[in-house]
Scaffold this active site. Structure first.
Site, PDB file in Angstrom:
ATOM      1  N   HIS A  65      26.532  11.138  -2.230  1.00  0.00           N
ATOM      2  CA  HIS A  65      26.118  11.564  -3.577  1.00  0.00           C
ATOM      3  C   HIS A  65      25.670  10.343  -4.363  1.00  0.00           C
ATOM      4  CE1 HIS A  65      26.587  14.746  -6.853  1.00  0.00           C
ATOM      5  NE2 HIS A  65      26.106  13.681  -7.471  1.00  0.00           N
ATOM      6  N   HIS A  80      22.127   9.151  -6.629  1.00  0.00           N
ATOM      7  CA  HIS A  80      20.824   9.544  -7.173  1.00  0.00           C
ATOM      8  C   HIS A  80      19.843   8.383  -7.165  1.00  0.00           C
ATOM      9  CE1 HIS A  80      21.924  13.534  -8.882  1.00  0.00           C
ATOM     10  NE2 HIS A  80      23.135  13.011  -8.888  1.00  0.00           N
ATOM     11  N   ASP A 110      17.159   7.988  -9.005  1.00  0.00           N
ATOM     12  CA  ASP A 110      16.822   7.551 -10.356  1.00  0.00           C
ATOM     13  C   ASP A 110      18.040   7.030 -11.113  1.00  0.00           C
ATOM     14  OD1 ASP A 110      17.923  10.065 -10.422  1.00  0.00           O
ATOM     15  OD2 ASP A 110      16.502  10.904 -11.853  1.00  0.00           O
ATOM     16  N   GLY A 157      21.319  18.416 -12.986  1.00  0.00           N
ATOM     17  CA  GLY A 157      20.979  18.518 -14.397  1.00  0.00           C
ATOM     18  C   GLY A 157      22.103  19.158 -15.178  1.00  0.00           C
ATOM     19  N   HIS A 199      25.551  20.640  -7.320  1.00  0.00           N
ATOM     20  CA  HIS A 199      26.341  20.084  -8.410  1.00  0.00           C
ATOM     21  C   HIS A 199      27.139  21.207  -9.070  1.00  0.00           C
ATOM     22  CE1 HIS A 199      23.797  16.500  -8.181  1.00  0.00           C
ATOM     23  NE2 HIS A 199      24.569  15.903  -9.076  1.00  0.00           N
ATOM     24  N   GLU A 239      31.610  19.780 -12.624  1.00  0.00           N
ATOM     25  CA  GLU A 239      31.536  18.495 -13.319  1.00  0.00           C
ATOM     26  C   GLU A 239      31.574  18.751 -14.823  1.00  0.00           C
ATOM     27  OE1 GLU A 239      28.707  14.485 -13.496  1.00  0.00           O
ATOM     28  OE2 GLU A 239      27.829  16.405 -12.893  1.00  0.00           O
ATOM     29  N   ASP A 252      27.511   8.320  -7.463  1.00  0.00           N
ATOM     30  CA  ASP A 252      26.711   9.155  -8.360  1.00  0.00           C
ATOM     31  C   ASP A 252      25.487   8.375  -8.837  1.00  0.00           C
ATOM     32  OD1 ASP A 252      25.968  11.448  -9.689  1.00  0.00           O
ATOM     33  OD2 ASP A 252      27.292  11.122 -11.407  1.00  0.00           O
TER      34      ASP A 252
END
Length: 369
Positions: free
Chosen positions: A21, A23, A25, A182, A209, A212, A309
């Site tokens: 996991h 990302h 970006d 998102g 996701h 969270e 993350d």
């Protein structure tokens, strides 16, 4: 990446790892963001890479997922051309390898990178070129790493099926699975049920996701609408655990039906300790890493995995996350090995490749002993 010591003398960066996991970006080098921002005309609140890195960490430490996500306007803003995507992806792989990662899954949302003329397919192809170049550079240095793309759809948008079809088109060219990401609350996986049905028909695995910024209903929807084989974060699954302490200081835990389903089927939880603390995902249990339900879930037999993350926003690495968990819960090398084997067993790879990866991890840990 080195420098996170375990038990005083073990460099965490030397441990072989699996990253599930992470990302794209959220994993840029601060100096790269600063440089690309100057060229792209993206305004940043800093005068150099070092101060920009501090800005990202400060903004992300908000206690709110919504506020945390606002920092991505800067990173996605500098990732709108093929050359920039290639560079970011290449550096992403190199940084993983420097941290001891043997296998990494890189998740990102192509639909967020179309502002300057790229197509969805062109964006995926650009990232894959960067990943391939990164792997080649790592190999030339005498090491090895394998990476795969997790193509992500933004859960608040209505492009789920389109992005699922994109993932299928590229599944033999670097894409290993699908995700939605998102703002979680108010945008359940059920909104993209058609996309998940299509992926199941095409035998493309999904991680979702959930758990969270929203609770058990979100996790339930990830499982039964999203057909998730892993849960992205999933920390709020602990809401389905009731801990009762007796007078003799012993504790008893009642495991709810949803939690029992996930535990009994060994559905992996992609826990990200520092990020979970930053976004307030663990606010129900406390405000320090020692309050994170990670250890409770681990002790109860859930398939926990350790993840970053967003390395930029959290100022972290897998080595740092392992060091922080070791300090918080007094873990030993066997515990850290378990976390990596959990991740290897849950990777979106063929069975024989997962077994080979697990063997490499075990050998690497044995060498540390």
């Amino acid at each position: 990446m080195a420098g996170w010591l375990l038990w005083g003398d073990v460099d965490a960066a030397k441990l072989p790892k699996v990253s599930l996991h992470d990302h794209l970006d959220g994993g840029l080098r601060p100096a790269t963001v600063f440089e690309l921002a100057q060229d792209a005309g993206v305004e940043v609140a800093a005068t150099d890479g070092e101060s920009l890195g501090a800005w990202f960490r400060g903004q992300a430490d908000s206690g709110s997922l919504v506020e945390y996500l606002k920092t991505f306007a800067v990173t996605t803003g500098v990732m709108q051309t093929a050359p920039n995507l290639e560079r970011v992806a290449r550096e992403f792989v190199e940084d993983l390898a420097d941290d001891g990662v043997l296998y990494g899954e890189v998740r990102w949302a192509p639909e967020q990178h179309l502002e300057r003329g790229l197509t969805l397919d062109g964006a995926v192809e650009a990232v894959q070129r960067g990943l391939d170049t990164g792997v080649e550079r790592v190999q030339r240095s005498g090491r090895s790493i394998r990476v795969g793309q997790l193509v992500t759809a933004m859960r608040h948008a209505d492009r789920g099926l389109e992005i699922a079809e994109l993932a299928v088109r590229h599944r033999d060219r670097g894409v290993v699975g699908f995700d939605i990401a998102g703002a979680e609350a108010g945008f359940p996986p059920s909104r993209h049920r058609v996309a998940f049905d299509y992926l199941a028909e095409q035998h493309v695995p999904a991680t979702v996701h959930a758990g969270e910024a929203d609770g058990l209903d979100s996790i339930r929807s990830a499982l039964f609408d999203g057909r998730a084989l892993r849960i992205g974060h999933g920390v709020r699954l602990a809401e389905d655990l009731v801990v009762e302490r007796e007078d003799d200081d012993r504790s008893y835990v009642t495991v709810g039906r949803l939690a029992r389903w996930i535990r009994d089927r060994q559905i992996a939880l992609e826990l990200s300790p520092s990020s979970n603390l930053q976004t307030g995902a663990i606010a129900a249990w406390g405000d320090s890493l020692e309050d994170h339900p990670f250890d409770l879930l681990y002790q109860l037999g859930f398939r926990v995995t350790v993840n970053t993350d967003n390395r930029l926003m959290s100022g972290t690495s897998l080595s740092k996350e392992l060091a922080l968990l070791t300090e918080a819960f007094d873990y030993d090398l066997d515990d850290l090995l378990t976390f990596q084997l959990n991740a290897a067993e849950s990777a979106f790879l063929p069975l024989e490749d997962r077994e080979a990866l697990a063997d490499r991890i075990t050998s690497g840990f044995d060498a540390i002993d």
